[in-house]
Design a protein around this motif. Structure first.
Motif, mmCIF file in Angstrom:
data_model
loop_
_atom_site.group_PDB
_atom_site.id
_atom_site.type_symbol
_atom_site.label_atom_id
_atom_site.label_comp_id
_atom_site.label_asym_id
_atom_site.label_seq_id
_atom_site.Cartn_x
_atom_site.Cartn_y
_atom_site.Cartn_z
ATOM 1 N N THR A 66 0.801 -1.110 -0.109
ATOM 2 C CA THR A 66 0.034 0.124 -0.055
ATOM 3 C C THR A 66 0.885 1.106 0.036
ATOM 4 O O THR A 66 0.531 2.287 -0.625
ATOM 5 N N LYS A 67 1.947 1.146 0.828
ATOM 6 C CA LYS A 67 2.898 2.159 0.844
ATOM 7 C C LYS A 67 3.384 2.655 -0.662
ATOM 8 O O LYS A 67 3.318 3.887 -1.042
ATOM 9 N N LEU A 70 0.759 4.472 -2.587
ATOM 10 C CA LEU A 70 0.275 5.748 -1.930
ATOM 11 C C LEU A 70 1.346 6.718 -2.797
ATOM 12 O O LEU A 70 0.996 7.848 -2.996
ATOM 13 N N ILE A 74 0.981 10.057 -4.943
ATOM 14 C CA ILE A 74 1.669 11.274 -4.858
ATOM 15 C C ILE A 74 2.345 11.734 -6.013
ATOM 16 O O ILE A 74 2.255 12.859 -6.448
ATOM 17 N N LEU A 77 -0.130 12.650 -8.715
ATOM 18 C CA LEU A 77 -0.580 13.959 -8.297
ATOM 19 C C LEU A 77 0.426 15.117 -9.158
ATOM 20 O O LEU A 77 -0.396 16.035 -9.743
ATOM 21 N N LEU A 81 -0.949 17.713 -11.812
ATOM 22 C CA LEU A 81 -0.982 19.130 -11.725
ATOM 23 C C LEU A 81 -0.248 19.510 -13.081
ATOM 24 O O LEU A 81 -0.651 20.678 -13.688
ATOM 25 N N LEU A 103 -6.253 5.990 -4.082
ATOM 26 C CA LEU A 103 -6.968 6.519 -2.822
ATOM 27 C C LEU A 103 -7.707 5.466 -2.370
ATOM 28 O O LEU A 103 -7.848 5.246 -1.127
ATOM 29 N N GLY A 106 -6.077 2.932 -0.635
ATOM 30 C CA GLY A 106 -5.523 3.341 0.605
ATOM 31 C C GLY A 106 -6.354 3.332 1.667
ATOM 32 O O GLY A 106 -6.247 2.835 2.982
ATOM 33 N N ILE A 110 -6.665 0.800 5.061
ATOM 34 C CA ILE A 110 -6.972 1.318 6.510
ATOM 35 C C ILE A 110 -8.112 0.582 7.241
ATOM 36 O O ILE A 110 -8.053 0.025 8.364
ATOM 37 N N GLU A 117 -6.865 -5.697 13.249
ATOM 38 C CA GLU A 117 -6.532 -5.352 14.588
ATOM 39 C C GLU A 117 -7.550 -5.694 15.484
ATOM 40 O O GLU A 117 -7.183 -6.310 16.671
ATOM 41 N N PHE B 317 -4.219 21.342 -5.142
ATOM 42 C CA PHE B 317 -3.683 19.982 -4.777
ATOM 43 C C PHE B 317 -3.511 19.543 -3.149
ATOM 44 O O PHE B 317 -3.218 18.548 -2.915
ATOM 45 N N LEU B 320 -5.633 17.118 -1.405
ATOM 46 C CA LEU B 320 -5.241 15.675 -1.863
ATOM 47 C C LEU B 320 -3.875 15.238 -1.339
ATOM 48 O O LEU B 320 -3.937 14.101 -0.965
ATOM 49 N N LEU B 321 -2.862 16.116 -1.050
ATOM 50 C CA LEU B 321 -1.566 15.765 -0.715
ATOM 51 C C LEU B 321 -1.706 15.384 1.027
ATOM 52 O O LEU B 321 -1.199 14.386 1.432
ATOM 53 N N LEU B 323 -4.361 14.173 2.204
ATOM 54 C CA LEU B 323 -4.735 12.877 2.320
ATOM 55 C C LEU B 323 -3.975 11.726 2.070
ATOM 56 O O LEU B 323 -3.963 10.826 2.814
ATOM 57 N N PHE B 324 -3.228 11.997 0.981
ATOM 58 C CA PHE B 324 -2.144 10.961 0.519
ATOM 59 C C PHE B 324 -1.288 10.609 1.986
ATOM 60 O O PHE B 324 -1.098 9.473 2.302
ATOM 61 N N PHE B 325 -0.585 11.648 2.394
ATOM 62 C CA PHE B 325 0.391 11.553 3.360
ATOM 63 C C PHE B 325 -0.523 11.151 4.770
ATOM 64 O O PHE B 325 0.140 10.372 5.243
ATOM 65 N N PHE B 327 -2.868 9.011 4.552
ATOM 66 C CA PHE B 327 -2.777 7.276 4.813
ATOM 67 C C PHE B 327 -1.667 6.811 4.859
ATOM 68 O O PHE B 327 -1.542 5.593 5.480
ATOM 69 N N LEU B 328 -0.392 7.487 4.166
ATOM 70 C CA LEU B 328 0.757 6.781 4.381
ATOM 71 C C LEU B 328 1.131 6.562 5.845
ATOM 72 O O LEU B 328 1.686 5.866 6.202
ATOM 73 N N HIS B 330 -1.040 6.649 8.456
ATOM 74 C CA HIS B 330 -2.158 6.304 9.444
ATOM 75 C C HIS B 330 -1.842 5.666 10.459
ATOM 76 O O HIS B 330 -2.254 5.807 11.768
ATOM 77 N N LYS B 331 -1.051 4.614 10.376
ATOM 78 C CA LYS B 331 -0.799 3.707 11.449
ATOM 79 C C LYS B 331 0.155 4.293 12.244
ATOM 80 O O LYS B 331 0.120 4.055 13.659
ATOM 81 N N TYR B 403 -6.080 14.965 9.556
ATOM 82 C CA TYR B 403 -4.627 14.465 9.332
ATOM 83 C C TYR B 403 -3.818 15.794 9.580
ATOM 84 O O TYR B 403 -2.716 15.580 10.107
#
Lengths: 120, 1126
Positions: A66-67, A70, A74, A77, A81, A103, A106, A110, A117, B317, B320-321, B323-325, B327-328, B330-331, B403
């Motif tokens: 997943t990493k 993601l 990015i 993205l 842009l 997304l 992602g 989660i 867990e 953007f 969105l960034l 959100l992505f970070f 998710f990255l 999140h843990k 986040y």
């Protein structure tokens, strides 16, 4: 064994090793392409949709972390842009759809992490 | 001080939200107010609330149902409150805006605070709340101060919170139900069910998700608990909102609101939906953009910056960034399980919200379209972006704030750094949403804006009109443009301005207005005072309001363009100027034919025609005051007994091909479809299968079968071309080509056979259609030279078949021929008898009228048989208004690339209609021909659709110029590429002035029942209830009621309202539409008695109100008890 034979063997070896994946990706790619050419079916199942589904199937099959996805998201993205800044809104939209998929993956990761867990 | 702040930190957070809620104070300056468009503000909001209490709006023309808007009784209450207590409309409005701004922010604050109470999460609470207040989804609602949407934004977080807390058993079921019900009462989204898509989605996801979680924890018994909670919440919601839910349910089951749900059918809903979500791509939505206005409206005051400015694009953007970070990491953010459960719920909102907000936009749009087509009722969510956007914005804003706040906590190790970053974030959020601070977003299409300063004369006129009797009816002039009311000082609305300041009946050509209104406007423009007085009097119009400050939506035409209309009005003997305030003048209409809202009818004219002939029939009536016209449509499924009292029968003749669609024997020009699947394709059978299914489906419906046949015949022609264009030509292709020709002929023969099954008038229509198709197809085949290389003989025989069919049809078709000045009609009589024929003359005096080929010398006492008669009106030859000799001696024009010929219409008169006709041939390039109207020195171009097929074609059209058109030119200019060239030849150009008279026959009949209406008087209890007292009725009579016909109006023979609860009304079969718009009941009771006329849906509202009131009382009582209890 000369150099050419060695490379040939290496390629063969690679092919045999990854044969299921290569066959899968060819079949997975050909199905959406074929479906999108069938009249009436292609009213719903367009090539665009087919490609996204193909991408999704490939992702399921190769199961990248997943990493990785993601980070790929990015990176895409920034590509989106750039397309937008260049006025290529249609391309940006297509890349944006892939971003959405990443997304969504992602979100699912989660959710699955939370439930695993909770169970444990 | 610091200690105090620390102790009361949450109070300061709320103060900060309140402080920023004062933003609306920047919007209105110097007496400006928000009015018009869809804002729904009224100049007297308290009077408006009282009107809303009743289910019938008397101000909209002859009255209209509006019980659909009951939810606004609560949503619009704040403005009524603030404006009343401040006694200032502008300041009251500002307070209203602050109220809604604050409510939106605080609802999000309450939601976040319920899960993140710790002091350390202050940034999350405040940032989330501010972002929920300042975002572009809400800004596009602020330009019309869309209170229903604000209310929805308030309800969403609170509703989810109470469901969440109840399902997780943090709240008792009773507490949950009470809080949820109270929230749904206070924030009811204006009772606008289409907005409830968001709530249904969010609440539904919450229920399903938490039930699933509970099952995982505590087994299946939890389903029962969730079910119980769901039912109780639903009961609580329905009970407390009964006052608007019950009327809407009633309307749903009685078809009152069916038109709201199926405006234009499913296809137009999908089309509309695709327009709204055209820019709702995932990437736009993920940047919190995609608002349709941003991309469609060139005059948008700020959108262009966000669409074009590279910095603003880059900034978009950032969410969105984050959100992505998020998710990255999140843990690593290590949330406890309880909060993680909430985050997952919000993530589900986010995913579903994204999917639904994108609507019919690819890649998943097909699923949304499937839902619209196949899920009953889903079609109400036809603008997905607006209906589901709330769920996306709410969840996305929550996630971003969440986040971001966690990042700040992790990144900023030092407190000062944290505060600096937090303040920078606030600053950035507000700076990015800078359009909130200047208020220019109210200017939606300059000079039209919702932020206006109402001229003093409007307020003065409002005061004057509001003092008039309640039954005053005011006609607005000049008439609306495109059904909108707009002014030079910036006001624009689909609803008329006077309706925003009075509840008097305001008559205007707004949406769905009846024919009588169009007729009244026409009569004034034609200076026909007598018929105007007849129509105005019988419909109760007593005043005319002339506005000199009107500016049409095209921003060109103003009241000055209607100077002639004003002159006509002022020249009418029975119209007198009563009062003038600035640019507004009120005239008094003294019609001798005036009738009050309730009156008796002693003569019924039964008209077998559509209501467009209303003014002509009225002009012939001897006693229009107590005469009512009953159109054919009005007696359908009704008791025909009323016709026994009819003193006159009128039957209208229908003009054939004289509307916008004209006909000539050579008319063609249809475009052939592009075919991808040819008969040579293996998939062709799929397409044939579908065709067979369609044809079988219409086997008992000749008209639809003809349409199918003709559509498929076009496909066959296109297939012939496709086969002939194949690169490799084999016998196989020739076989398929012959087969296609054969199939084509079968289709045309079938269409002709089906046409023969139709009655004469419909058959004639079908023949015209077939002829147009054949001409188009013949022309198309003619330019496909390569076709003849294959099966020459087959194509020759096909060509002969087509030509013969066209000629045969030409002999049979009965249609208006403007080039020969012959206007043709069908007159369908259901009874033989002696009739008088009436032909409106207009400005053309000399005419010959013939019936079935015989010229008439007498127009009275004609003996006519039952059945269809052909009527023809022939005019003398009228001068061609185009002087072609100016351009060429031969009369034929030949133009090459770059040339342009402009032919003006001579002696042009904007009041007249024109018929234009010419033959043309385009050999190379693209043609272009247009009709150019010069309106106020600016050209308005009407491009003509011409076929580019290298053969001679015929073009004809009817031109109805604008009232203020100064001149009209016909213009030809071949375009294309200079290298390939472009050539167009034009001949037989003719433009003539035309007049299509209205033709009808009438027959006086002796009524079978002698009707004599009794003496009557009436009193108005409220807009939905009247009491009529009848004295000594001696025979059956028709009671006319001048409000718009609606089956909700019911008449009871009763003394008072309470009796109507137990009595049956006069049957609906005896309730008719009179004069095409008003109500009439056939009453056959003799003696003296009272009739109570009521609008039935009001009773449903009363029932709902009782349930809502009781529920609210119980809820407040329980809350009070819980508070009092130690």
């Amino acid at each position: 064994m000369n150099e050419i034979d060695r490379i040939t063997l290496k390629v063969k070896n690679l092919f045999i090793k990854h044969q299921p994946f290569i066959l899968f990706s060819i079949i997975a790619l050909s199905i959406p392409v074929l479906l999108s050419y069938i009249p009436y079916v292609n009213l719903v199942y367009t090539l665009d949709n087919g490609m996204l589904i193909y991408l999704f199937m490939v992702l399921i099959f190769i199961r990248p972390s997943t990493k990785f996805l993601l980070i790929l998201g990015i990176a895409l993205l920034f590509l989106t842009l750039i397309f937008l800044l260049l006025g290529l809104a249609i391309l940006a939209e297509q890349v944006g759809n892939i971003v959405f998929f990443l997304l969504a993956i992602g979100v699912f990761s989660i959710i699955s992490a939370h439930f695993s867990e909770t169970k444990s | 001080m610091i200690e105090f702040i620390k102790k009361h930190s949450k109070l300061f957070e709320i103060i900060l939200i309140f402080f920023l809620s004062l933003t609306p104070l920047l919007w209105l300056k110097g007496g400006q107010i928000i009015l018009g468009h869809d804002s729904g503000f009224r100049l007297d909001p308290t009077a408006h609330l009282i009107n809303l209490f009743y289910s019938w709006d008397p101000s909209s023309n002859f009255g209209a149902d509006w019980f659909w808007f009951k939810g606004f009784l609560v949503t619009q209450a704040p403005e009524a409150f603030f404006i009343t207590i401040t006694k200032s409309f502008a300041f009251g409005q500002q307070l209203t805006f602050i109220f809604w701004f604050f409510c939106i922010g605080i609802s999000m604050y309450v939601f976040i605070n319920a899960f993140f109470k710790e002091k350390g999460h202050w940034f999350f609470r405040v940032f989330g709340s501010l972002f929920y207040m300042y975002n572009f989804f809400l800004l596009q609602a602020w330009f019309i101060v869309e209170r229903a949407k604000f209310s929805l934004f308030c309800a969403l977080p609170l509703g989810v919170l109470f469901i969440y807390k109840t399902l997780t058993k943090e709240y008792s079921v009773l507490k949950g139900v009470i809080l949820f019900s109270l929230t749904s009462f206070l924030f009811n989204a204006g009772g606008n069910t289409t907005l409830y898509g968001v709530l249904v989605l969010a609440y539904g996801i919450t229920f399903v998700y938490l039930t699933a979680v509970n099952i995982g924890k505590r087994k299946y018994g939890e389903i029962v608990y969730s079910f119980k909670v769901g039912i109780l919440f639903a009961i609580g919601f329905l009970a407390i909102n009964s006052y608007w839910v019950l009327p809407q349910l009633y309307s749903l089951f009685n078809g009152y609101g069916s038109n709201l749900l199926s405006v234009g059918g499913i296809n137009s809903i999908i089309e509309w939906e695709s327009v709204i979500t055209k820019n709702a791509s995932f990437i736009n939505l993920l940047r919190l953009q995609g608002m349709p206005d941003w991309y469609d409206n060139n005059l948008h005051t700020y959108a262009y910056l966000f669409v074009r400015n590279p910095f603003l694009i880059a900034f978009s953007f950032i969410p969105l960034l984050i959100l992505f970070f998020g998710f990255l990491y999140h843990k690593k953010l290590s949330l406890d399980k309880r909060r993680n459960k909430l985050i997952i719920l919000i993530l589900l909102f986010f995913l579903f919200g994204l999917f639904f907000t994108a609507g019919s936009h690819p890649p998943f749009g097909v699923i949304y379209i499937f839902l619209i087509k196949h899920v009953p009722g889903f079609a109400i969510f036809r603008s997905a972006f607006y209906k589901f956007g709330g769920a996306l914005w709410f969840s996305y804003i929550f996630l971003i704030s969440f986040y971001l706040s966690l990042f700040l906590l992790k990144v900023a190790k030092r407190k000062k750094m944290y505060i600096f970053l937090a303040i920078s974030s606030f600053y950035f959020l507000l700076a990015y949403h800078f359009p909130f601070f200047n208020g220019n977003f109210f200017i939606w299409n300059e000079p039209f804006t919702t932020r206006i300063t109402v001229p003093s004369y409007v307020n003065e006129m409002a005061g004057y009109i509001n003092k008039m009797p309640v039954d005053t009816r005011i006609l607005l002039l000049p008439e609306f443009d495109n059904q909108a009311d707009s002014y030079q000082w910036g006001f624009w609305s689909l609803d008329s301005l006077p309706r925003l300041f009075t509840n008097k009946s305001i008559i205007a050509n707004s949406a769905n207005s009846p024919e009588i209104i169009a007729s009244i406007y026409y009569l004034i423009s034609q200076n026909e005072e007598n018929t105007f007085l007849r129509l105005a009097g019988s419909s109760g119009i007593t005043k005319v309001l002339w506005r000199d400050d009107v500016l049409y939506s095209d921003k060109i035409r103003t009241s000055k363009n209607f100077g002639q209309v004003k002159k006509n009005l002022e020249n009418f003997n029975s119209v007198k100027l009563e009062k003038k305030f600035g640019a507004w003048s009120l005239y008094k209409v003294e019609s001798p034919y005036y009738t009050s809202i309730f009156h008796g009818i002693n003569s019924i004219t039964y008209a077998q025609s559509d209501s467009s002939k209303l003014k002509s029939i009225f002009s012939q009536e001897e006693n229009p005051k107590n005469t009512a016209i009953l159109f054919d449509e009005s007696v359908k499924d009704k008791d025909k007994k009323i016709l026994l009292s009819s003193g006159k029968n009128v039957i209208g003749a229908d003009c054939v091909a004289c509307g916008s669609e004209t006909f000539s024997q050579t008319k063609g020009g249809l475009l052939m479809p592009e075919i991808k699947i040819l008969p040579t394709s293996p998939f062709y059978y799929l397409s044939s299968l579908r065709e067979q299914q369609v044809q079988n489906l219409h086997k008992n419906n000749p008209s639809l079968r003809i349409d199918a046949d003709l559509g498929y015949s076009n496909k066959r022609i296109a297939e012939m071309r496709g086969i002939a264009n194949a690169k490799v030509k084999t016998d196989n292709e020739i076989f398929f080509l012959k087969q296609t020709i054969e199939k084509y002929q079968i289709l045309i023969k079938d269409a002709l056979e089906q046409a023969s099954l139709l009655p004469e008038d419909k058959r004639n229509e079908a023949f015209m259609k077939i002829s147009i198709y054949l001409n188009s197809q013949f022309g198309y085949l003619g330019m496909q030279n390569n076709l003849y290389d294959y099966a020459l003989e087959d194509f020759e025989s096909l060509s002969i078949f087509m030509q013969e069919t066209i000629n045969n049809l030409g002999n049979k078709i009965w249609a208006t021929n403007f080039t020969e000045n012959k206007i043709r009609y069908f007159l369908n009589l259901d009874k033989a008898g002696i009739y008088d024929i009436h032909v409106t003359t207009g400005n053309v005096q000399s005419q010959t009228v013939s019936i079935n080929g015989e010229n008439l010398t007498e127009f009275k006492n004609l003996i006519l048989d039952k059945g269809i008669h052909k009527v023809e009106i022939a005019y003398p030859i009228i001068e061609n208004l185009i002087d072609v000799s100016q351009a060429t001696e031969s009369g034929e024009l030949r133009m090459q690339f770059g040339e342009r010929v402009r032919l003006p219409i001579k002696s042009f008169n904007p009041k007249e209609k024109y018929f234009a006709n010419f033959d043309y041939k385009i050999s190379q390039g693209r043609s272009n021909a247009s009709i150019i109207e010069i309106i106020k020195d600016k050209p308005h171009t009407w491009n003509l659709l011409l076929s580019q097929n290298n053969i001679w074609n015929s073009f004809s059209a009817i031109l109805e110029p604008n009232q203020d058109t100064k001149s009209v030119n016909l213009e030809f200019y071949p375009t294309g590429f200079e290298t390939t060239g472009a050539t167009i030849q034009v001949k037989n150009i003719k433009v003539i002035s035309i007049y299509v008279p209205e033709v009808f026959v009438s027959k006086n009949v002796v009524p079978s029942i002698a009707t004599k209406f009794p003496k009557m008087s009436f009193s108005r209890l409220n807009p939905t209830m009247y009491k009529v007292s009848i004295e000594n009725s001696t025979s059956p009579f028709v009671l006319a009621f001048g409000e718009s016909y609606n089956k909700g109006w019911r008449a009871y023979i009763a003394e008072n309202f309470f009796q109507t609860l137990f009595l049956k009304p006069i049957p609906e079969t005896q309730h008719y539409t009179l004069n095409g718009y008003s109500n009439g009941w056939l009453i056959d009771k003799k003696g003296s008695y009272s009739i109570v006329v009521e609008y039935f849906p009001q009773k449903i509202f009363y029932a709902g109100l009782i349930v809502s009131g009781t529920s609210l009382f119980i809820v407040v009582l329980i809350l009070a008890k819980r508070r009092v209890r130690p």
